[in-house]
Design an enzyme around this catalytic site. Structure first.
Site, PDB file in Angstrom:
ATOM      1  N   SER A  62     -29.656   0.505 -21.786  1.00 31.62           N
ATOM      2  CA  SER A  62     -29.676  -0.797 -22.462  1.00 31.62           C
ATOM      3  C   SER A  62     -29.784  -1.960 -21.472  1.00 31.62           C
ATOM      4  O   SER A  62     -29.440  -1.830 -20.293  1.00 31.62           O
ATOM      5  CB  SER A  62     -28.392  -0.970 -23.286  1.00 31.62           C
ATOM      6  OG  SER A  62     -28.212   0.119 -24.160  1.00 31.62           O
TER       7      SER A  62
HETATM    8  N1  SAM Z   1     -25.174   3.584 -23.126  1.00 28.20           N
HETATM    9  C1  SAM Z   1     -26.429   4.073 -22.595  1.00 28.20           C
HETATM   10  C2  SAM Z   1     -26.629   3.682 -21.154  1.00 28.20           C
HETATM   11  O1  SAM Z   1     -25.805   2.964 -20.626  1.00 28.20           O
HETATM   12  O2  SAM Z   1     -27.612   4.146 -20.585  1.00 28.20           O
HETATM   13  C3  SAM Z   1     -27.614   3.697 -23.433  1.00 28.20           C
HETATM   14  C4  SAM Z   1     -27.687   4.532 -24.630  1.00 28.20           C
HETATM   15  S1  SAM Z   1     -29.215   4.654 -25.444  1.00 28.20           S
HETATM   16  C5  SAM Z   1     -29.558   3.020 -25.977  1.00 28.20           C
HETATM   17  C6  SAM Z   1     -28.640   5.486 -26.910  1.00 28.20           C
HETATM   18  C7  SAM Z   1     -28.276   6.928 -26.703  1.00 28.20           C
HETATM   19  O3  SAM Z   1     -27.666   7.420 -27.900  1.00 28.20           O
HETATM   20  C8  SAM Z   1     -29.463   7.848 -26.442  1.00 28.20           C
HETATM   21  O4  SAM Z   1     -29.308   8.482 -25.212  1.00 28.20           O
HETATM   22  C9  SAM Z   1     -29.427   8.834 -27.616  1.00 28.20           C
HETATM   23  O5  SAM Z   1     -29.821  10.144 -27.258  1.00 28.20           O
HETATM   24  C10 SAM Z   1     -27.965   8.789 -27.997  1.00 28.20           C
HETATM   25  N2  SAM Z   1     -27.641   9.233 -29.357  1.00 28.20           N
HETATM   26  C11 SAM Z   1     -28.278   8.983 -30.523  1.00 28.20           C
HETATM   27  N3  SAM Z   1     -27.640   9.567 -31.547  1.00 28.20           N
HETATM   28  C12 SAM Z   1     -26.562  10.204 -31.020  1.00 28.20           C
HETATM   29  C13 SAM Z   1     -25.499  10.989 -31.566  1.00 28.20           C
HETATM   30  N4  SAM Z   1     -25.400  11.244 -32.875  1.00 28.20           N
HETATM   31  N5  SAM Z   1     -24.564  11.470 -30.715  1.00 28.20           N
HETATM   32  C14 SAM Z   1     -24.617  11.240 -29.391  1.00 28.20           C
HETATM   33  N6  SAM Z   1     -25.611  10.509 -28.802  1.00 28.20           N
HETATM   34  C15 SAM Z   1     -26.552   9.996 -29.615  1.00 28.20           C
END
Ligand code: SAM
Length: 212
Positions: A62
Site C-alpha cells: 500500500s
Molecule cells: N499490508 C500489506 C503491505 O504492507 O504490503 C498490503 C496488503 S495488500 C493491499 C492486501 C493483501 O490482502 C494481499 O496480499 C491479499 O493477498 C491479501 N488478502 C486478501 N484477502 C485475504 C484474506 N481473506 N485473508 C488474508 N489475506 C487476504
C-alpha cells in the site's frame, strides 16, 4: 540520490505529516522501517514514491500515506495486541510492530506470507507472527485484540472480525465495491455495540475469503 534514511524523512514530511497524520509513534515508525526491504528488488528505486507498488502474487504494497493513516486511525499504542488481515509484503505489519506489543498477521498467499516472515526475521522484528490462511476467520486463539487492520476491501466488515475486538477496540477496513470503497473505522463500545466512522474514499485489492 538521497540515502534511505533521508528518503524516509522526506517521505514522512511531504507525504504523511503534510496530509495530517500527526501521531508521533506512527511518524517515528515510518521513519525507521526500511520500505526498500519490502518491495521487489527491481522496484527498490521507487520505494519512497508516493503510491502503492506491485508485489508478488499480483498484489500490492500500500501507499505509505494509507499505511500511516490506517495505523493512526486504529489508535495503536504501546502494549497493544494487533491483528492485521492481508500481510502482503509485511511492511504495514513491520510498522505496527515498532509501536505495539505484538502483531498477528494473516495472508492468503503462502508465497507472500513466507517472504514477509523472512524479511521480518532478517530485520529482527521478533514480535510479529505471520500465518498463511483466510484472514476473514480472524485469529481466534489470540483474540481479543486492541485493534484490527484489514488491508483488503470487502462489501462489509466480517462479523467474525468484529467479535474478535476487545470492548474499546478499533477496527479499520476498506468497505464497498472496488470503484466505490470507503475506509471505515469501527469502535466496539459494548458487547453488541459498535460505533462507525467514515474516513474517506480509498482503493484496495479485494478481500477474498469465507466471510469476505
Ligand atoms: N499490508 C500489506 C503491505 O504492507 O504490503 C498490503 C496488503 S495488500 C493491499 C492486501 C493483501 O490482502 C494481499 O496480499 C491479499 O493477498 C491479501 N488478502 C486478501 N484477502 C485475504 C484474506 N481473506 N485473508 C488474508 N489475506 C487476504
Amino acid at each position: 540520490m538521497l540515502n534511505p534514511a533521508r528518503q524516509r524523512a522526506r517521505m514522512v514530511r511531504n507525504q504523511i505529516a503534510r496530509r495530517g497524520v500527526s501521531n508521533p509513534d506512527v511518524l517515528a515508525a515510518m521513519r525507521r522501517v526500511p520500505r526498500e526491504r519490502f518491495v521487489p528488488a527491481h522496484l527498490a528505486a521507487f520505494s519512497y514514491d508516493d503510491g502503492p507498488l506491485p508485489i508478488e502474487a499480483g498484489q500490492t504494497i500500500s501507499q505509505p500515506y494509507i499505511v500511516a493513516l490506517m495505523i493512526e486511525a486504529a489508535k495503536v499504542a504501546f502494549g497493544d495486541r494487533v491483528l492485521e488481515i492481508g500481510t502482503g509484503s509485511g511492511y504495514a505489519a513491520a510498522i505496527i510492530s515498532r509501536i505495539v506489543d505484538h502483531v498477528y498477521t494473516i495472508e492468503r498467499h503462502a508465497v507472500l506470507a513466507d517472504m514477509a516472515r523472512r524479511r521480518l526475521t532478517d530485520l529482527r522484528y521478533e514480535n510479529v507472527d505471520v500465518r498463511t490462511g483466510d484472514g476473514t476467520h480472524g485469529w481466534p486463539e489470540a483474540a481479543p485484540f486492541d485493534a484490527i487492520l484489514v488491508a483488503a476491501g470487502g462489501p462489509e466488515v466480517p462479523d467474525t472480525l468484529r467479535r474478535q475486538l476487545k470492548v474499546g477496540g478499533r477496527l479499520v477496513m476498506p468497505v464497498g465495491e472496488h470503484d466505490d470503497q470507503r475506509l471505515v473505522k469501527l469502535v466496539r463500545t459494548g458487547e453488541d455495540a459498535f460505533q462507525q466512522e467514515d474516513l474517506g474514499g480509498v482503493m484496495f485489492v479485494p478481500l477474498i475469503g469465507a466471510h469476505g
